[in-house]
Scaffold this active site. Sequence first.
Site, mmCIF file in Angstrom:
data_model
loop_
_atom_site.group_PDB
_atom_site.id
_atom_site.type_symbol
_atom_site.label_atom_id
_atom_site.label_comp_id
_atom_site.label_asym_id
_atom_site.label_seq_id
_atom_site.Cartn_x
_atom_site.Cartn_y
_atom_site.Cartn_z
ATOM 1 N N GLY A 27 0.804 -1.207 0.000
ATOM 2 C CA GLY A 27 0.000 0.000 0.000
ATOM 3 C C GLY A 27 0.844 1.267 0.000
ATOM 4 O O GLY A 27 2.074 1.232 0.184
ATOM 5 N N ASN A 28 0.162 2.380 -0.163
ATOM 6 C CA ASN A 28 0.846 3.678 -0.223
ATOM 7 C C ASN A 28 -0.161 4.824 -0.256
ATOM 8 O O ASN A 28 -1.316 4.638 -0.679
ATOM 9 C CB ASN A 28 1.735 3.760 -1.471
ATOM 10 N N SER A 44 9.207 3.583 -1.723
ATOM 11 C CA SER A 44 8.931 2.181 -2.076
ATOM 12 C C SER A 44 9.610 1.209 -1.106
ATOM 13 O O SER A 44 10.801 1.347 -0.801
ATOM 14 C CB SER A 44 9.436 1.886 -3.494
ATOM 15 N N GLY A 45 8.805 0.255 -0.612
ATOM 16 C CA GLY A 45 9.391 -0.873 0.128
ATOM 17 C C GLY A 45 9.893 -0.556 1.512
ATOM 18 O O GLY A 45 10.575 -1.366 2.125
ATOM 19 N N SER A 74 6.199 2.219 -6.002
ATOM 20 C CA SER A 74 6.120 1.609 -7.343
ATOM 21 C C SER A 74 4.799 1.979 -8.028
ATOM 22 O O SER A 74 4.664 1.807 -9.233
ATOM 23 C CB SER A 74 6.230 0.088 -7.216
ATOM 24 N N ASP A 75 3.841 2.480 -7.278
ATOM 25 C CA ASP A 75 2.546 2.878 -7.854
ATOM 26 C C ASP A 75 2.476 4.363 -8.185
ATOM 27 O O ASP A 75 1.401 4.886 -8.500
ATOM 28 C CB ASP A 75 1.412 2.543 -6.871
ATOM 29 N N HIS A 94 -3.556 3.554 -2.095
ATOM 30 C CA HIS A 94 -3.677 2.200 -2.631
ATOM 31 C C HIS A 94 -3.390 1.228 -1.490
ATOM 32 O O HIS A 94 -2.473 1.427 -0.700
ATOM 33 C CB HIS A 94 -2.670 1.963 -3.752
ATOM 34 N N HIS A 96 -4.042 -3.266 -0.274
ATOM 35 C CA HIS A 96 -4.464 -4.622 -0.641
ATOM 36 C C HIS A 96 -5.384 -5.127 0.458
ATOM 37 O O HIS A 96 -5.311 -6.264 0.869
ATOM 38 C CB HIS A 96 -3.259 -5.555 -0.791
ATOM 39 N N ASP A 119 -23.505 6.562 2.042
ATOM 40 C CA ASP A 119 -23.092 7.816 2.708
ATOM 41 C C ASP A 119 -21.783 8.363 2.142
ATOM 42 O O ASP A 119 -21.488 9.549 2.289
ATOM 43 C CB ASP A 119 -22.896 7.573 4.222
ATOM 44 N N HIS A 170 -6.161 -7.083 -8.760
ATOM 45 C CA HIS A 170 -5.091 -6.389 -8.027
ATOM 46 C C HIS A 170 -5.590 -5.872 -6.679
ATOM 47 O O HIS A 170 -5.355 -6.489 -5.656
ATOM 48 C CB HIS A 170 -4.537 -5.251 -8.893
HETATM 49 O O1 5SP Z 1 0.472 -3.228 -5.388
HETATM 50 C C1 5SP Z 1 1.640 -3.329 -5.088
HETATM 51 C C2 5SP Z 1 2.416 -4.546 -5.414
HETATM 52 O O2 5SP Z 1 1.544 -5.476 -6.053
HETATM 53 C C3 5SP Z 1 2.310 -2.197 -4.352
HETATM 54 O O3 5SP Z 1 1.327 -1.264 -4.016
HETATM 55 C C4 5SP Z 1 2.917 -2.635 -3.051
HETATM 56 O O4 5SP Z 1 1.883 -3.150 -2.246
HETATM 57 C C5 5SP Z 1 3.546 -1.446 -2.345
HETATM 58 O O5 5SP Z 1 4.614 -0.996 -3.151
HETATM 59 P P1 5SP Z 1 5.478 0.287 -2.717
HETATM 60 O O6 5SP Z 1 4.525 1.442 -2.513
HETATM 61 O O7 5SP Z 1 6.170 -0.067 -1.400
HETATM 62 O O8 5SP Z 1 6.426 0.480 -3.858
#
Ligand code: 5SP
Length: 233
Positions: A27-28, A44-45, A74-75, A94, A96, A119, A170
């Site tokens: 996520g991010n 990232s990461g 990465s997004d 974003h 999961h 709402d 995704h």
């Molecule tokens: O969806 C994905 C990978 O499938 C990414 O969103 C990772 O879950 C998080 O990546 P970074 O934000 O750490 O690069």
Amino acid sequence: MLEELKQKVLEANLLLPQHGLVTFTWGNVSEIDREKEIVAIKPSGVEYSKMTAEDIVLVDLEGNILEGELRPSSDVDTHLEFYRNWPGIGGVVHTHSTWATGFAQAGKDIIALGTTQADYFDGAIPCTRFMTDEEIKGSYELETGKVIVEEFQKREIDPERVPGALVHSHGPFTWGSDGFNAVHNAVVLEECAKMNAIAMLVKNPEIGSMQQTLLEKHFNRKHGPGAYYGQSK
Ligand SMILES: O=C(CO)[C@@H](O)[C@H](O)COP(=O)(O)O
């Protein structure tokens, strides 16, 4: 530069594990300074427990790094596609998150079944079409943003009235007036996915033939009800 924005984006990112929306470094969150056209985004990461405001990366709307030692999420290209196309949004998330990602993996919209969703989302939370091999093998994250924008244009959905979407196979993206508002919408989206799934389970208790056989076996067991807890007399 933009120290206050970086601190705000750090705090918004830290809300993702706090609300149980992410595991590990998934996520991010990002937020944009519309005047300067600069986006602050999670690196990232990086583990959330070790993340600092200094780690937050600043990029321009073309993705050029303006400040930061670390790589942006990465997004980042997905986030930037939303900022470029939707001038009214100020923050993107974003995750999961489990229930929403389940719907994304099934390629299903989260349809509005109750007031909780209504709402915050004026209708179904759309799931995008499956992406083509070219889109997947190309710049996947940029194409992901394009496919979501395309979905909203195709269905004539106002992104400010439905601040979220599912990327087929995704996971969810949400957005809002700023990073915190986008996180709020990510929490609500996940709750709506959970409620929606339960409602659909309860609503359609269709018993298949196998279950019926199994049920009848138990309905008609020799010793009658209660046999599991000791032999009936
Ligand atoms: O969806 C994905 C990978 O499938 C990414 O969103 C990772 O879950 C998080 O990546 P970074 O934000 O750490 O690069």
